[in-house]
Enzyme design. Sequence first.
Site, mmCIF file in Angstrom:
data_model
loop_
_atom_site.group_PDB
_atom_site.id
_atom_site.type_symbol
_atom_site.label_atom_id
_atom_site.label_comp_id
_atom_site.label_asym_id
_atom_site.label_seq_id
_atom_site.Cartn_x
_atom_site.Cartn_y
_atom_site.Cartn_z
ATOM 1 N N LEU A 1 -16.958 5.016 -18.084
ATOM 2 C CA LEU A 1 -17.566 5.100 -16.744
ATOM 3 C C LEU A 1 -17.134 3.862 -15.965
ATOM 4 C CD1 LEU A 1 -19.910 6.178 -14.743
ATOM 5 C CD2 LEU A 1 -21.365 4.552 -15.914
ATOM 6 N N ASN B 1 -37.014 -1.069 -2.776
ATOM 7 C CA ASN B 1 -37.550 -2.091 -3.689
ATOM 8 C C ASN B 1 -38.718 -2.848 -3.062
ATOM 9 O OD1 ASN B 1 -35.455 -1.432 -5.353
ATOM 10 N ND2 ASN B 1 -34.284 -3.316 -5.032
ATOM 11 N N ARG C 1 -31.679 -10.986 6.310
ATOM 12 C CA ARG C 1 -33.022 -11.099 5.701
ATOM 13 C C ARG C 1 -33.422 -12.567 5.573
ATOM 14 N NH1 ARG C 1 -34.049 -6.217 1.496
ATOM 15 N NH2 ARG C 1 -33.217 -4.606 2.860
ATOM 16 N N ASP D 1 -32.561 2.047 -2.381
ATOM 17 C CA ASP D 1 -33.457 1.513 -1.342
ATOM 18 C C ASP D 1 -34.917 1.702 -1.742
ATOM 19 O OD1 ASP D 1 -34.016 0.257 1.035
ATOM 20 O OD2 ASP D 1 -33.873 2.082 2.248
ATOM 21 N N HIS E 1 -37.132 -6.092 -6.424
ATOM 22 C CA HIS E 1 -35.711 -6.262 -6.756
ATOM 23 C C HIS E 1 -35.554 -6.450 -8.267
ATOM 24 C CE1 HIS E 1 -34.954 -6.292 -2.559
ATOM 25 N NE2 HIS E 1 -35.328 -7.536 -2.320
HETATM 26 C C1 IPE Z 1 -29.134 -0.550 2.507
HETATM 27 O O1 IPE Z 1 -30.506 -0.764 2.478
HETATM 28 C C2 IPE Z 1 -28.412 -1.568 1.707
HETATM 29 C C3 IPE Z 1 -28.710 -1.624 0.282
HETATM 30 C C4 IPE Z 1 -29.477 -0.832 -0.417
HETATM 31 C C5 IPE Z 1 -28.038 -2.677 -0.430
HETATM 32 P P1 IPE Z 1 -31.270 -1.494 3.666
HETATM 33 O O2 IPE Z 1 -32.707 -1.467 3.326
HETATM 34 O O3 IPE Z 1 -30.671 -2.843 3.916
HETATM 35 O O4 IPE Z 1 -30.932 -0.559 4.904
HETATM 36 P P2 IPE Z 1 -31.636 -0.441 6.332
HETATM 37 O O5 IPE Z 1 -31.720 -1.816 6.888
HETATM 38 O O6 IPE Z 1 -33.007 0.136 6.109
HETATM 39 O O7 IPE Z 1 -30.768 0.499 7.097
HETATM 40 C C1 IPE Z 2 -33.095 -2.200 -1.369
HETATM 41 O O1 IPE Z 2 -34.469 -2.314 -1.226
HETATM 42 C C2 IPE Z 2 -32.474 -3.443 -1.959
HETATM 43 C C3 IPE Z 2 -31.628 -4.203 -1.045
HETATM 44 C C4 IPE Z 2 -31.348 -3.911 0.182
HETATM 45 C C5 IPE Z 2 -31.055 -5.415 -1.588
HETATM 46 P P1 IPE Z 2 -35.104 -2.959 0.080
HETATM 47 O O2 IPE Z 2 -35.255 -4.433 -0.167
HETATM 48 O O3 IPE Z 2 -34.340 -2.598 1.282
HETATM 49 O O4 IPE Z 2 -36.533 -2.293 0.079
HETATM 50 P P2 IPE Z 2 -37.317 -1.747 1.351
HETATM 51 O O5 IPE Z 2 -36.425 -0.777 2.039
HETATM 52 O O6 IPE Z 2 -37.627 -2.934 2.198
HETATM 53 O O7 IPE Z 2 -38.531 -1.112 0.775
HETATM 54 MG MG MG Z 3 -34.467 -1.039 2.591
#
Ligand code: IPE
Ligand code: IPE
Ligand code: MG
Length: 259
Positions: free
Chosen positions: A136, A27, A76, A25, A42
């Site tokens: 792995l 990105n 999203r 999380d 990403h």
């Molecule tokens: C969780 O991250 C899912 C992934 C990393 C793929 P999110 O960014 O979607 O989670 P929430 O919405 O903050 O709980």
């Molecule tokens: C995690 O990073 C990747 C996915 C959920 C695909 P985020 O896109 O949720 O990044 P933040 O949480 O908005 O910073």
């Molecule tokens: Mg996130």
Amino acid sequence: MTYTSSTVRVPEVAAVPRHIAIIMDGNGRWATQRRLPRVAGHTRGVDAVRAAVEACARRGVEYLTLFAFSSENWRRPNEEVSFLMRLFVTALEREIGKLHANGIRLRVVGDLERFDDKIRDLIKRAETKTARNTRLTLTIAANYGGRWDIMQAARKLVEQAAAGKPVEVNEDAFAEHLSMAYAPEPDLFIRTGGERRVSNFLLWQLAYTEFYFTDTFWPDFDADALGHAIASYTERERRFGRTSAQLEPQSQNVDSLPC
Ligand code: IPE
Ligand code: IPE
Ligand code: MG
């Protein structure tokens, strides 16, 4: 069967986690901090995936499971969702040869029905190509949700019963139908990006997993950061319901209290 339910039998614990599961999380925030579009985060996240796979293979971790796209991530904006799908395809096409050469078995778990044929076919080919690798097992959770996983396992049991086959309803029998029945439960769960929640990841399998949260955004999570997470894990005492004294080897001979 590889899967041993930690609530049925106390699993063996090794100094290095056998199975690490990561919510990658942060990105979007990584990119926003740099005044870049979220999707740039990403793209950089794929480099961090490569680093994590290499570091885990080097350290002798047997299973690495990465949450790439949750069943709720469809909420999203369309452009971000399509970008993530394209990125998944390009990364898979580009990396599969290298993963195979390095002895890595790839599995993808999640509700793949929602993906188009091209993606499903690519996943199948990548899984088949790497199926016999043993160094792995890298699992990518895509359109995955812990609740979906539990529901699909329940559905399979119901279908078996409806087909007149004998059905046992116990934890081991149930867990055999979970999408990651080929792996032990995660020893270590890592979430980057500062949030302290499970976001519908491996709900069933995390029953006795050790949790590690870090504020580091996923694109910055490197081999050293992974080392810190593993070091934190190594310090923990995993009791699985027992007392500390029961974990000391001599206590097994001295106190023979029934448990
Ligand atoms: C969780 O991250 C899912 C992934 C990393 C793929 P999110 O960014 O979607 O989670 P929430 O919405 O903050 O709980
Ligand atoms: C995690 O990073 C990747 C996915 C959920 C695909 P985020 O896109 O949720 O990044 P933040 O949480 O908005 O910073
Ligand atoms: Mg996130």
